[in-house]
Design an enzyme around this catalytic site. Structure first.
Site, PDB file in Angstrom:
ATOM      1  N   ARG A 195       0.785  -1.321  -0.052  1.00 63.17           N
ATOM      2  CA  ARG A 195      -0.087  -0.003  -0.063  1.00 63.17           C
ATOM      3  C   ARG A 195       0.891   1.355   0.086  1.00 63.17           C
ATOM      4  O   ARG A 195       2.124   1.088   0.086  1.00 63.17           O
ATOM      5  CB  ARG A 195      -0.994   0.125   1.249  1.00 63.17           C
ATOM      6  CG  ARG A 195      -0.096   0.224   2.640  1.00 63.17           C
ATOM      7  CD  ARG A 195      -0.996   0.501   3.815  1.00 63.17           C
ATOM      8  NE  ARG A 195      -0.325   0.864   5.085  1.00 63.17           N
ATOM      9  CZ  ARG A 195      -0.880   0.659   6.172  1.00 63.17           C
ATOM     10  NH1 ARG A 195      -1.877   0.195   6.354  1.00 63.17           N
ATOM     11  NH2 ARG A 195       0.017   1.262   7.137  1.00 63.17           N
ATOM     12  N   ASP A 246       5.851  -8.036   1.361  1.00 63.09           N
ATOM     13  CA  ASP A 246       5.260  -7.240   2.766  1.00 63.09           C
ATOM     14  C   ASP A 246       4.736  -8.196   3.646  1.00 63.09           C
ATOM     15  O   ASP A 246       4.403  -9.393   3.039  1.00 63.09           O
ATOM     16  CB  ASP A 246       3.933  -6.256   1.976  1.00 63.09           C
ATOM     17  CG  ASP A 246       3.612  -5.144   2.684  1.00 63.09           C
ATOM     18  OD1 ASP A 246       3.693  -3.855   2.510  1.00 63.09           O
ATOM     19  OD2 ASP A 246       3.275  -5.323   4.027  1.00 63.09           O
ATOM     20  N   ASP A 286       8.843 -10.186   5.995  1.00 58.54           N
ATOM     21  CA  ASP A 286       9.152  -9.368   6.870  1.00 58.54           C
ATOM     22  C   ASP A 286      10.379  -8.802   6.953  1.00 58.54           C
ATOM     23  O   ASP A 286      11.432  -9.742   7.148  1.00 58.54           O
ATOM     24  CB  ASP A 286       8.853 -10.320   8.256  1.00 58.54           C
ATOM     25  CG  ASP A 286       8.978  -9.359   9.493  1.00 58.54           C
ATOM     26  OD1 ASP A 286       9.423  -8.408   9.415  1.00 58.54           O
ATOM     27  OD2 ASP A 286       8.577  -9.872  10.552  1.00 58.54           O
ATOM     28  N   VAL A 287      10.646  -7.597   6.686  1.00 51.63           N
ATOM     29  CA  VAL A 287      11.931  -7.221   6.431  1.00 51.63           C
ATOM     30  C   VAL A 287      12.899  -7.251   7.698  1.00 51.63           C
ATOM     31  O   VAL A 287      14.075  -7.246   7.566  1.00 51.63           O
ATOM     32  CB  VAL A 287      11.994  -5.805   5.984  1.00 51.63           C
ATOM     33  CG1 VAL A 287      11.600  -5.581   4.747  1.00 51.63           C
ATOM     34  CG2 VAL A 287      11.419  -4.757   6.861  1.00 51.63           C
ATOM     35  N   ASN A 290      11.533   0.174   0.960  1.00 49.94           N
ATOM     36  CA  ASN A 290      10.631   1.073   1.318  1.00 49.94           C
ATOM     37  C   ASN A 290       9.795   0.795   2.579  1.00 49.94           C
ATOM     38  O   ASN A 290       9.413   1.702   3.203  1.00 49.94           O
ATOM     39  CB  ASN A 290       9.740   1.155   0.023  1.00 49.94           C
ATOM     40  CG  ASN A 290       8.217   1.787   0.342  1.00 49.94           C
ATOM     41  OD1 ASN A 290       8.171   3.057   0.689  1.00 49.94           O
ATOM     42  ND2 ASN A 290       7.263   0.980   0.694  1.00 49.94           N
ATOM     43  N   TYR A 310      12.134   8.229  14.968  1.00 49.66           N
ATOM     44  CA  TYR A 310      11.757   7.996  13.443  1.00 49.66           C
ATOM     45  C   TYR A 310      12.604   8.742  12.693  1.00 49.66           C
ATOM     46  O   TYR A 310      13.146   8.224  11.843  1.00 49.66           O
ATOM     47  CB  TYR A 310      10.163   8.363  13.126  1.00 49.66           C
ATOM     48  CG  TYR A 310       9.911   8.235  11.709  1.00 49.66           C
ATOM     49  CD1 TYR A 310       9.593   7.241  11.151  1.00 49.66           C
ATOM     50  CD2 TYR A 310       9.784   9.387  10.890  1.00 49.66           C
ATOM     51  CE1 TYR A 310       9.205   7.174   9.647  1.00 49.66           C
ATOM     52  CE2 TYR A 310       9.456   9.423   9.478  1.00 49.66           C
ATOM     53  CZ  TYR A 310       9.263   8.109   8.744  1.00 49.66           C
ATOM     54  OH  TYR A 310       9.041   8.078   7.463  1.00 49.66           O
ATOM     55  N   LYS A 339      15.573   7.473  10.074  1.00 47.76           N
ATOM     56  CA  LYS A 339      15.763   7.557   8.763  1.00 47.76           C
ATOM     57  C   LYS A 339      17.119   8.394   8.361  1.00 47.76           C
ATOM     58  O   LYS A 339      17.642   8.240   7.312  1.00 47.76           O
ATOM     59  CB  LYS A 339      14.523   8.616   8.476  1.00 47.76           C
ATOM     60  CG  LYS A 339      13.123   7.958   8.321  1.00 47.76           C
ATOM     61  CD  LYS A 339      13.204   6.850   7.442  1.00 47.76           C
ATOM     62  CE  LYS A 339      12.022   6.060   7.085  1.00 47.76           C
ATOM     63  NZ  LYS A 339      11.825   5.130   6.166  1.00 47.76           N
ATOM     64  N   THR A 365      -0.521   9.127   2.908  1.00 44.55           N
ATOM     65  CA  THR A 365      -0.770   7.979   3.039  1.00 44.55           C
ATOM     66  C   THR A 365      -1.454   7.557   4.352  1.00 44.55           C
ATOM     67  O   THR A 365      -1.446   8.602   5.014  1.00 44.55           O
ATOM     68  CB  THR A 365       0.430   7.051   2.629  1.00 44.55           C
ATOM     69  OG1 THR A 365       1.419   7.553   3.718  1.00 44.55           O
ATOM     70  CG2 THR A 365       1.278   7.275   1.333  1.00 44.55           C
TER      71      THR A 365
END
Ligand SMILES: NC(=O)c1ccc[n+]([C@@H]2O[C@H](COP(=O)([O-])OP(=O)(O)OC[C@H]3O[C@@H](n4cnc5c(N)ncnc54)[C@H](O)[C@@H]3O)[C@@H](O)[C@H]2O)c1
Length: 267
Positions: free
Chosen positions: A18, A39, A65-66, A92, A161, A165, A198
Site C-alpha cells: 500500500r 510485505d 518481513d524485512v 521502502n 523515526y 531515517k 498515505t
C-alpha cells in the site's frame, strides 16, 4: 529508447502492499519492469500485485518481513525464481510511531529501529549477495532506500523515526562505497520524501494534534505546507517517479546520493 526505460529489469519493492511502496511498484511496472511486492500484509499485497498484472505487467506478491533474515532469504530466492532475475531492490518498508521524547516507550523505539534500520540493512545485505557477480542474479543493479525529509529537518513528535531515517542515509553512503570498492556493480541511493497523505502520513497529522503540538489536522498540514517552497504535500507519484529515475540508466553515474523529493522542505 529512453534511459528511464526499465524493460527487462526485475524489481523487488518492500512494503509495496500500500501507500508509497504500491505507487513505486506501479511506476516501476509502467516503466517496463517486472515487479515483486514483498510485505507482511498478504491481503493488500496480493490485491496490489493483481492490479498491476491487470495493466499487462508482470507482477507478483511474496510474503516478506524485512526484520527477519530467513524471510529475506525466501523472498530474494522467490523473486529470482518468479521473475528470472533481480536488478532493482527498493527498501521502502517502514513504520512511524509518533511520541514526544519525554514519553518514549522502549518497545516502540525498538520496533522502529527493527523495521526501519534492521530491515533496510538486511535488504542491502541480501540485495548485494544476490546481485553482485557470482550471486544468483549476478548482473549488478540498483538499490533505492527510502529515508525521509524527517532526516533533514527537526519536526516535533518524530525523534526516533527521524533518527532511523538518518541511519538509512548513512547506510546508503557506506553501502554505495563498499559496492563500488568491491566491484559489485550495484548503485545505492536514497530518497527523502516529503509528507504524503498515505495511511502513515495521515496518521502522523492526527497524532501531532493528539499530542497537543498543533490545534487541528488542517493546521498541522498547513504548517508543513508553509515550510515547503513548492506549496503542497507530496503525491505518491512524485516519490515513485524519483525511484524509477534512480533505478534506471538515467542515474547510471549516481551512487551514494540522497535525493530530496520534498518540494524543497528540507533544503
Ligand atoms: N507518507 C509519508 O509522508 C512519508 C514521508 C517520508 C518517508 N516515508 C517513508 O516511506 C515509506 C512508505 O511509507 P508509507 O507512507 O507508504 O507507509 P504505509 O504505512 O502506508 O505503508 C508501509 C508499508 O510497509 C509495510 N511494512 C511494515 N512493516 C513491515 C515489515 N516488517 N516487513 C515488510 N513490510 C512491512 C506495511 O505493511 C505497509 O504496506 C516508509 O519507509 C516511510 O517511512 C513516508
Amino acid at each position: 529508447m529512453s534511459v528511464y526505460d526499465l524493460t527487462g529489469r526485475k524489481a523487488l519493492v518492500t512494503g509495496g502492499a500500500r501507500g508509497l511502496g504500491a505507487g513505486m511498484a506501479e511506476a516501476l511496472a509502467r516503466a517496463g519492469a517486472a515487479v515483486v511486492i514483498g510485505d507482511i500484509r498478504e491481503d493488500l499485497g496480493e490485491a496490489t500485485a493483481d492490479a498491476i498484472k491487470k495493466t499487462g505487467a508482470d507482477a507478483a506478491f511474496l510474503p516478506l518481513d524485512v526484520t527477519d533474515e530467513a524471510s529475506w532469504e525466501r523472498a530474494i530466492e522467490g523473486t529470482i525464481a518468479e521473475l528470472g532475475g533481480l536488478d532493482i531492490v527498493v527498501n521502502n518498508a517502514g513504520v512511524e510511531i509518533t511520541q514526544l521524547v519525554a514519553d518514549l516507550e522502549a518497545d516502540d523505539i525498538r520496533k522502529m529501529l527493527d523495521v526501519n534500520i534492521v530491515g533496510t540493512a538486511l535488504g542491502l545485505k541480501h540485495a548485494f549477495r544476490a546481485m553482485r557477480p557470482g550471486g544468483p542474479a549476478g548482473r549488478g543493479g540498483a538499490v533505492v532506500n527510502i529515508s525521509s525529509v524527517a532526516a533533514t529537518i527537526a519536526f516535533p513528535g518524530i525523534a526516533v523515526y527521524s533518527a532511523t531515517k538518518s541511519a538509512i542515509d548513512r547506510l546508503t553512503r557506506v553501502a554505495a562505497m563498499e559496492s563500488g570498492k568491491l566491484g559489485y556493480g550495484v548503485r545505492v541511493n536514497c530518497i527523502y520524501p516529503g509528507l504524503c497523505p498515505t495511511e502513515m502520513g495521515n496518521q502522523l497529522a492526527q497524532d501531532v494534534v493528539e499530542l497537543g503540538l498543533f490545534p487541528s489536522v488542517p493546521e498541522a498540514i498547513g504548517a508543513v505546507i508553509g515550510l515547503t517552497p513548492a506549496g503542497r504535500l507530496a503525491e505518491v507519484e512524485d516519490i515513485a517517479d524519483a525511484v524509477v529515475f534512480l533505478a534506471s540508466d538515467g542515474a547510471r553515474f549516481v551512487t551514494g546520493a540522497g535525493l530530496p523529493v520534498d518540494g524543497g522542505m528540507g533544503m
